[in-house]
Design a protein around this motif. Structure first.
Motif, PDB file in Angstrom:
ATOM      1  N   LYS B 231       0.866  -1.177   0.000  1.00 31.22           N
ATOM      2  CA  LYS B 231       0.000   0.000   0.000  1.00 31.22           C
ATOM      3  C   LYS B 231       0.901   1.226   0.000  1.00 31.22           C
ATOM      4  CE  LYS B 231      -3.813  -2.024  -0.132  1.00 31.22           C
ATOM      5  NZ  LYS B 231      -4.324  -2.043  -1.509  1.00 31.22           N
ATOM      6  N   PRO B 232       0.372   2.367  -0.482  1.00 33.21           N
ATOM      7  CA  PRO B 232       1.202   3.567  -0.448  1.00 33.21           C
ATOM      8  C   PRO B 232       1.557   3.933   0.983  1.00 33.21           C
ATOM      9  CG  PRO B 232      -0.784   3.926  -1.740  1.00 33.21           C
ATOM     10  CD  PRO B 232      -0.930   2.601  -1.103  1.00 33.21           C
ATOM     11  N   LEU B 233       2.775   4.338   1.208  1.00 37.67           N
ATOM     12  CA  LEU B 233       3.199   4.691   2.560  1.00 37.67           C
ATOM     13  C   LEU B 233       3.073   6.192   2.802  1.00 37.67           C
ATOM     14  CD1 LEU B 233       6.382   2.487   2.869  1.00 37.67           C
ATOM     15  CD2 LEU B 233       4.103   2.034   3.721  1.00 37.67           C
ATOM     16  N   GLY B 234       2.936   6.962   1.738  1.00 42.88           N
ATOM     17  CA  GLY B 234       2.777   8.391   1.909  1.00 42.88           C
ATOM     18  C   GLY B 234       1.304   8.769   1.926  1.00 42.88           C
ATOM     19  N   ILE B 235       1.030  10.078   1.791  1.00 47.79           N
ATOM     20  CA  ILE B 235      -0.360  10.509   1.804  1.00 47.79           C
ATOM     21  C   ILE B 235      -1.002  10.157   0.479  1.00 47.79           C
ATOM     22  CG2 ILE B 235      -0.112  12.353   3.485  1.00 47.79           C
ATOM     23  CD1 ILE B 235       0.202  14.232   1.063  1.00 47.79           C
ATOM     24  N   GLY B 236      -2.300  10.253   0.464  1.00 51.04           N
ATOM     25  CA  GLY B 236      -3.025   9.904  -0.749  1.00 51.04           C
ATOM     26  C   GLY B 236      -3.778   8.628  -0.507  1.00 51.04           C
ATOM     27  N   ASN B 237      -4.944   8.555  -1.094  1.00 50.86           N
ATOM     28  CA  ASN B 237      -5.760   7.381  -0.810  1.00 50.86           C
ATOM     29  C   ASN B 237      -6.086   6.601  -2.066  1.00 50.86           C
ATOM     30  OD1 ASN B 237      -7.284   9.311  -1.877  1.00 50.86           O
ATOM     31  ND2 ASN B 237      -8.691   9.548  -0.136  1.00 50.86           N
ATOM     32  N   VAL B 238      -5.337   6.821  -3.114  1.00 48.12           N
ATOM     33  CA  VAL B 238      -5.571   6.017  -4.314  1.00 48.12           C
ATOM     34  C   VAL B 238      -4.904   4.670  -4.114  1.00 48.12           C
ATOM     35  CG1 VAL B 238      -5.243   5.874  -6.783  1.00 48.12           C
ATOM     36  CG2 VAL B 238      -5.577   8.087  -5.701  1.00 48.12           C
ATOM     37  N   THR B 239      -5.663   3.652  -4.105  1.00 53.59           N
ATOM     38  CA  THR B 239      -5.075   2.327  -3.895  1.00 53.59           C
ATOM     39  C   THR B 239      -5.420   1.390  -5.036  1.00 53.59           C
ATOM     40  OG1 THR B 239      -6.983   1.759  -2.580  1.00 53.59           O
ATOM     41  CG2 THR B 239      -5.005   2.457  -1.397  1.00 53.59           C
ATOM     42  N   ASP B 240      -5.634   1.942  -6.198  1.00 53.30           N
ATOM     43  CA  ASP B 240      -5.902   1.100  -7.354  1.00 53.30           C
ATOM     44  C   ASP B 240      -4.589   0.468  -7.797  1.00 53.30           C
ATOM     45  OD1 ASP B 240      -6.546  -0.069  -9.672  1.00 53.30           O
ATOM     46  OD2 ASP B 240      -7.527   1.678 -10.564  1.00 53.30           O
ATOM     47  N   HIS B 241      -4.494  -0.833  -7.685  1.00 52.12           N
ATOM     48  CA  HIS B 241      -3.180  -1.427  -7.904  1.00 52.12           C
ATOM     49  C   HIS B 241      -2.779  -1.469  -9.370  1.00 52.12           C
ATOM     50  CE1 HIS B 241      -5.764  -5.075  -8.085  1.00 52.12           C
ATOM     51  NE2 HIS B 241      -4.922  -5.417  -9.016  1.00 52.12           N
ATOM     52  N   ARG B 242      -3.600  -0.886 -10.244  1.00 50.52           N
ATOM     53  CA  ARG B 242      -3.134  -0.758 -11.616  1.00 50.52           C
ATOM     54  C   ARG B 242      -1.940   0.187 -11.699  1.00 50.52           C
ATOM     55  NH1 ARG B 242      -6.700   1.821 -14.983  1.00 50.52           N
ATOM     56  NH2 ARG B 242      -7.982   2.426 -13.205  1.00 50.52           N
ATOM     57  N   PHE B 243      -1.806   1.068 -10.723  1.00 52.34           N
ATOM     58  CA  PHE B 243      -0.720   2.043 -10.757  1.00 52.34           C
ATOM     59  C   PHE B 243       0.480   1.598  -9.933  1.00 52.34           C
ATOM     60  CE2 PHE B 243      -4.603   4.425 -11.615  1.00 52.34           C
ATOM     61  CZ  PHE B 243      -4.280   4.902 -12.871  1.00 52.34           C
ATOM     62  N   LEU B 244       0.441   0.374  -9.507  1.00 47.76           N
ATOM     63  CA  LEU B 244       1.548  -0.149  -8.709  1.00 47.76           C
ATOM     64  C   LEU B 244       2.341  -1.151  -9.545  1.00 47.76           C
ATOM     65  CD1 LEU B 244       3.045  -0.757  -6.029  1.00 47.76           C
ATOM     66  CD2 LEU B 244       1.265  -2.401  -5.548  1.00 47.76           C
ATOM     67  N   ARG B 245       3.641  -1.060  -9.441  1.00 43.47           N
ATOM     68  CA  ARG B 245       4.485  -2.076 -10.062  1.00 43.47           C
ATOM     69  C   ARG B 245       5.490  -2.536  -9.022  1.00 43.47           C
ATOM     70  NH1 ARG B 245       1.086  -1.772 -12.952  1.00 43.47           N
ATOM     71  NH2 ARG B 245       0.951  -1.698 -15.222  1.00 43.47           N
ATOM     72  N   TYR B 246       5.715  -3.848  -8.998  1.00 43.13           N
ATOM     73  CA  TYR B 246       6.638  -4.411  -8.023  1.00 43.13           C
ATOM     74  C   TYR B 246       7.550  -5.411  -8.730  1.00 43.13           C
ATOM     75  CZ  TYR B 246       8.477  -7.077  -4.148  1.00 43.13           C
ATOM     76  OH  TYR B 246       9.328  -7.682  -3.280  1.00 43.13           O
ATOM     77  N   ALA B 247       8.830  -5.321  -8.490  1.00 45.68           N
ATOM     78  CA  ALA B 247       9.752  -6.282  -9.109  1.00 45.68           C
ATOM     79  C   ALA B 247      10.950  -6.501  -8.198  1.00 45.68           C
ATOM     80  CB  ALA B 247      10.223  -5.777 -10.462  1.00 45.68           C
TER      81      ALA B 247
END
Lengths: 621, 647
Positions: B231-247
């Motif tokens: 989950k984002p650790l900073g402020i903001g509440n957008v949690t749509d994981h389409r914008f997350l990439r992990y590798a």
């Protein structure tokens, strides 16, 4: 009709090549004899030094980088070994607590594993039946390594005064290794109880498999995939030579580079090294030098053929971990080596193994060693087996031609009628019955041990072995029983078909065996191929029967036992040899049920029934 | 001239008071941040009532130190002040406050094994906006290279770590910032990004250049989009994981070449302050080394009206007692880093060293010299810890020698570490090259509380998972996960992604097993050293773990009765992330020397056999006249000229 056509065209071909009767069919017997002797001669030539290759290090990561050995504390290791011995004596077994504490003090992560195993019948050689024990192992975590690779150094905790020095040296090395920064792989220091059983439990626990139905507690700590392992056996403070044991379960061998590594370091440090307990001789052109090489190679062949692990390393090979056992030998030679030197040798080997980038794979996995500095690769020894195997194919071809040939002119029409119906039944019945006998040989000894003990004044182990021999012998009465089942008289065509099937069957069996375990395949081929080649119902019965029994798998084993003792320069009397033979049989059965050795089921379920087929042919009516 | 100096002093005073306000502000900010950020340790928590008296003068002192630092600042800052003070009338009331702020910190925790854990944190806060289209061009403390990355790729959050070694949870306890072996990168993009995959690809290539690492090997085959674990650790509440990439790149080897660019991002480089200690020859003579960069937006004030960007650079290192010549159990800065400290980073607003003395209140375990009167308490990872604090901005810290060489001398080797409440293990079971089984073990060591964990497994496509064989067992019983997110792999396109929410019963081991088949790769897909094996990245266990403070049932001591009825104090649970070991799996590998042999053989056959045959077939053979001698040729020419037939 189709095969017949093919056969005739084939025989026709053969006939065109030869003048009238076909060269291969006409000269079949001499060609076979020549092949047999050529095979044997080829095999004997393998030990002749000019025909073999010098060993060389194939792995670049171990070759060019020289390492410095600095292990200083051999005396301290011996003191630790004495302390271990004292604790072992006090506890009356494995001093688990002491080992855990000592390993922890040396900065290792220490774990224990307990295991228990009930043997199918008591092992009289090692006097054990219900085995309970604990393995202790400490992991040296390599700095800045992510626990993906590991090396293993193990020493068995043997009963009595054996191997205390090995454990002491293991702990000394652990202490020294822990203070070094250069490790890239975790190093696991393992002290296993009950030698192979403990090792089996540990390996199964590490890989979380259970092939033999043993009870063990799961391991708590691991170091990733194990790249190589050495097992250390050392029972005296000074040694005269080091011996390397390579033969593992089912005749598997470690990569030749591991042996090369050992040899290279022995040369560098100046330690006498042997294989099969035989020193290498420089006078290869003399008769004694050659016979030494032959003896060394024959010992390796016999050990490999036995399919049993000849050291604690043997079980690693199943998991594709290159492993060897290093044994310190203290004989009456003048030249002595102290523990510091052995420690330095092991340190050098581990540093080189630590440098490995890939698993050992560059060098040979299939080889024979007439001496530590020379080896025979698979490409050189396979022709020896091939020459024996081709005899079977030639005989099969000959039979095929005979079967497809038109009936001889001298016979009249009655024969024709007979020939038209060789009958599936006449082939299938002996096949099925002999395999059932084989299955009985495989199953009965362990199943009926209780009953046998009840009715006869024997111990369980004797009961198992004697049952096995009894079933084996009972199989010899098979032809009569088979014929009772058969509807009519056996025909001339009948035995030919049966022999054709048996010969091809044997060829496939031996071929497959030789690919996995050359030595076993070759020894079996040596004894069974002549049988397969000459047996017909028309040879003199009594003499042939005698030869057949002499060349049967059981007698081959008996001769091998005597031969092995002879090669080890420990000849035994017939009485002792017989006892040894019985214990070898029991060990074979135990190896199968404890470690999954495949030699016993192979002999019982496949080779013996195949031999019975030839026995059947001899007594064909 | 005197008047000038006077006004200078006035302005200095104003500046000092302002910065003092700012300091207290930023402390509050940290507090509020900590509510968002469960990972960060709460070292700046307000002092406890018991310790308040001890702490109060320290705070005062710090203020004093702040004024001194401002006076000491040479160069640009002073020049700026000169300029501004030169025209006192032109200065508005909102004078040019430094909108950025930098703090440095070193936490040292002596471990029970005799090893020592040192954790550096450098935090740069900058109140600016990279996202709103306007170009940010003036950089002071914040590194420009990263600022440009943020604005170009519309990054909302970026977390990157390079780790060499595996954190030994069972020996060392919990790290302040966990990271898996190798390289790990996870990024939240702004929701304005349209083609996330392309941006991600470009971003990894740029980062690969910035950090001198092989991050360019990140492609679709090792990138996943976790649905719940990150989950984002900073402020903001957008949690749509389409914008997350992990590798992750488990094979990445971290060395000096990665450390140097990392150090260059620091405002003081490796010239002054704590970063002087970061010498590679010692940092890489250790058991564990991890460096990370975390960028995220955080609130600037209580109401969160303005946001600022936080760049947190961390470096964790564990020094090994044995390999450092551990005859004497003692540690000093000189022994650890081969350097001592002489000054704080002049650009830093705070520069402190914390020594964890929780297990050592009466100095019975180790002795610390020079001693410091400053103490601080904080709840770190669910455990209340006490720290000795050395404030580097005070000259008294450095003593008469003008250098600080902290010495920790062990007195006894006894002492038990609190077992970590959660840890994980992973291994490959089975033998042979056809199939195998991945076992993941999760230990809940809490004596009476069960808690849920999120397990994230990303497995490369060449291990074909048989999901029907997935089993989760704890205490011998089937443990049904309450949430499973599984994304099957596509050959050569994307990896398997398996996320599960599993409840761990108290004091238990939960085992997750799944079988796999080893794929046979195309021959060009093997790495240059195929017999080494192929890596499978760590699985990630994320959880809210019940706090150890709350675990303490014997809370009646030293506490007023009215405050001790409910067992849950402060933070009843804390966030924790545990990485398991990466796996090394052997795939069926062909004998690569064979094609080589075949090529050699074919070439020889072609060259010798076919070549000569071709030669024979295509050449036309003529009987060549023997070459006439020179005299004969000349004679012929003469004869030709004479019109006589040649010889």
């Amino acid at each position: 009709m189709k095969p017949r056509d093919e056969g005739s065209s084939l025989s026709g071909l053969l006939r065109y090549r030869g003048q009238q009767d076909g060269l291969l069919t006409r000269l079949n017997a001499p060609i076979c004899a020549v092949c047999y002797f050529a095979g044997v001669a080829w095999f004997m030539g393998l030990a002749f030094e000019p025909f073999t290759l010098r060993t060389y290090m194939s792995e670049n990561a171990m070759g060019s980088t020289m390492v410095e050995e600095r292990f200083p504390s051999g005396e301290r290791a011996l003191a630790t070994g004495r302390e271990f011995a004292a604790h072992k004596k006090r506890v009356g077994g494995m001093p688990v607590d002491w080992l855990v504490k000592t390993m922890q003090a040396r900065g290792l992560e220490v774990f224990t594993q307990s295991f228990s195993r009930t043997l199918p019948f008591p092992d009289e050689n090692k006097e054990r039946f219900m085995v309970k024990g604990t393995n202790v192992y400490g992991i040296l975590r390599a700095p800045r390594a992510p626990r993906t690779e590991a090396l293993v150094l193990s020493a068995p905790c043997s009963p009595g005064d054996n191997n205390n020095q090995a454990v002491g040296l293991l702990l000394g090395l652990a202490h020294y290794f822990r203070n070094q920064i250069f490790w890239a792989k975790d190093i696991i220091f393992l002290v296993n109880e009950h030698d192979l059983i403990g090792m089996q439990a540990w390996l199964e626990g590490y890989h979380h498999t259970n092939t033999t139905g043993m009870d063990w507690s799961p391991l708590q700590g691991r170091g990733g995939s194990i790249q190589a392992a050495l097992s250390l056996e050392l029972s005296s403070d000074v040694i005269t030579s080091l011996d390397i044991v390579l033969e593992g379960l089912n005749g598997q061998l470690p990569n030749l580079d591991l042996a090369n590594l050992f040899y290279a370091f022995c040369q560098k440090i100046g330690v006498l090294c042997t294989i099969q307990g035989k020193l290498q001789r420089s006078d290869w052109d003399s008769v004694s030098g050659y016979s030494q090489a032959v003896q060394t190679m024959m010992l390796m062949v016999l050990k490999q053929a036995s399919g049993r692990p000849w050291g604690d390393h043997g079980l690693f090979l199943r998991y594709h971990i290159e492993a060897a056992t290093i044994t310190g030998i203290n004989s009456f030679r003048q030249y002595k080596t102290d523990t510091t030197t052995i420690g330095r040798l092991l340190e050098g080997m581990y540093r080189k193994l630590n440098n490995l980038l890939e698993r050992l794979h560059q060098s040979y996995f299939f080889y024979l060693m007439p001496s530590l500095s020379h080896f025979v690769s698979i490409g050189y020894y396979m022709p020896a087996f091939g020459l024996l195997a081709v005899i079977l194919l030639l005989r099969a071809l000959d039979l095929w031609v005979q079967l497809s040939a038109p009936p001889p002119r001298t016979e009249d029409g009655i024969v024709d009628v007979e020939q038209s119906s060789p009958g599936l039944l006449s082939v299938l019945t002996p096949l099925v019955i002999s395999h059932l006998t084989g299955a009985a040989l495989y199953m009965l000894p362990i199943r009926f041990q209780d009953m046998a003990v009840e009715h006869f004044p024997v111990s369980e182990t004797e009961a198992v072995v004697l049952t096995a021999i009894a079933v084996y012998t009972a199989g010899l009465a098979l032809p009569h029983n088979t014929h009772r089942l058969l509807s009519g008289e056996g025909t001339e065509q009948g035995w030919r078909v049966l022999k054709l099937v048996a010969v091809l069957y044997l060829a496939v069996l031996l071929g497959c065996t030789a690919l996995i375990n050359f030595s076993l395949g070759f020894i079996l081929a040596l004894s069974l191929v002549p049988v397969a080649a000459f047996v017909t119902p028309h040879v003199p019965k009594v003499l042939s029967a005698f030869v057949l029994v002499i060349l049967s798998p059981a007698c081959t084993l008996l001769f091998s036992v005597f031969f092995f003792q002879e090669l080890q320069e420990m000849p035994v009397s017939f009485q002792d040899g017989w006892l040894l033979y019985l214990s070898v049989i029991s060990q074979g059965i135990l190896d199968h049920s404890l470690y999954g050795s495949l030699v016993y089921p192979l002999i019982a379920l496949l080779i013996y029934p195949c031999w019975l087929l030839f026995w059947n042919i001899l007594f064909w009516k | 001239m005197a008047a000038h100096r006077c006004s200078h002093l006035v302005w200095l005073f104003l500046l000092v008071s302002l910065s003092a306000f700012l300091l207290s502000d930023s402390q509050e900010t940290t507090l509020t941040d900590d509510n968002h950020d469960n990972e960060a340790e709460n070292e700046q928590a307000p002092p406890e009532s018991a310790k308040q008296t001890a702490e109060q003068p320290a705070v005062d002192e710090r203020r004093w130190e702040a004024t001194e630092v401002n006076e000491v600042i040479p160069g640009d800052a002073a020049a700026d002040k000169h300029d501004s003070s030169a025209s006192p009338t032109a200065v508005p009331v909102s004078m040019p406050q430094p909108k950025d702020d930098m703090q440095e910190e070193l936490v040292i925790r002596p471990l029970h094994s005799g090893d020592i854990y040192a954790s550096f944190q450098f935090r740069t806060l900058w109140e600016t906006d990279f996202t709103k289209g306007k170009k940010v061009s003036h950089y002071r403390l914040f590194p420009k290279s990263l600022g440009q990355v943020i604005s170009k790729f519309s990054v909302r959050e970026l977390h990157i770590s390079f780790t060499q070694g595996y954190w030994r949870t069972m020996q060392w306890g919990q790290p302040f910032l966990p990271s898996p072996p190798g390289a790990e990168l996870w990024v939240w993009f702004q929701d304005s990004v349209t083609d996330v995959d392309a941006t991600w690809k470009e971003l990894t290539n740029v980062l690969s250049g910035i950090f001198c690492a092989s991050l360019n090997f990140i492609d679709s085959t090792n990138t996943v989009q976790p649905s719940a674990s990150f989950k984002p650790l900073g402020i903001g509440n957008v949690t749509d994981h389409r914008f997350l990439r992990y590798a992750t790149l488990p094979r990445e080897i971290v060395c000096t070449e990665n450390l140097t660019p990392w150090k260059k991002l620091l405002p003081c480089g490796s010239k002054a302050g704590l970063s002087v200690l970061l010498k590679s020859e010692k940092l890489f003579h250790s058991s564990f080394h991890s460096q990370a960069v975390h960028i995220r937006p955080v609130c600037q004030d209580w109401q969160c009206k303005t946001t600022s960007w936080e760049l947190r650079q961390t470096l964790n290192v564990v020094f090994d007692l044995h390999t450092s010549g551990g005859a004497k159990r003692e540690w000093s800065f000189f022994k650890m880093f081969s350097r001592t400290l002489t000054e704080a980073c002049p650009l830093a607003s705070s520069s402190k060293i914390f020594i964890d003395i929780t297990d050592n209140p009466q100095e019975e375990q180790f002795e610390l010299s020079p001693a410091t009167p400053l103490l601080s308490q904080a709840v770190v990872l669910g455990d209340r810890r006490t720290f000795s604090v050395y404030d580097l901005t005070q000259p008294i810290t450095f003593g008469t020698m003008r250098s600080l060489n902290l010495l920790i001398r062990w007195k006894s080797t006894e002492g038990d570490m609190l077992r970590p409440l959660l840890h994980g293990e992973r291994y490959v079971a089975g033998y042979g090259l056809q199939t195998g089984e991945i076992h993941t073990l999760m230990y809940n060591n809490h004596p009476f509380r069960s808690f849920p964990v999120l397990l994230l497994d990303s497995v490369p496509w060449y291990l074909r998972l048989y999901v029907h064989t997935l089993t989760v067992t704890s205490k011998g019983k089937d443990n049904k996960p309450s949430y499973i997110h599984y994304q099957p792999s596509k050959d050569r396109v994307r990896p398997h992604l398996l996320e599960m929410l599993v409840q761990l019963p108290p004091h238990s081991v939960t085992e997750v097993t799944v079988q796999f088949e080893r794929a046979l790769l195309k021959w060009t897909e093997y790495t240059p050293d195929p017999n080494h094996g192929f890596y499978v990245g760590s699985s990630i266990i994320s959880s809210l773990v019940p706090s150890t403070v709350a675990m303490d049932t014997n809370i009646t001591q030293e506490q007023p009765l009215f405050s001790s009825f409910f067992p849950c104090k402060e933070e009843s649970s804390y966030f924790m992330r545990v990485y398991t070991e990466p796996l090394l799996v052997n795939l069926p590998t062909p004998d690569f020397s064979m094609p080589y042999n075949v090529i050699c053989l074919t070439c020889t056959v072609v060259a010798v056999g076919y070549g000569s045959l071709y030669n024979l077939l295509t050449r036309s053979f003529q009987i060549e006249e023997p070459n006439p001698g020179l005299a004969k040729r000349i004679a012929n020419i003469i004869r030709k000229m004479r019109g006589v037939p040649p010889l």
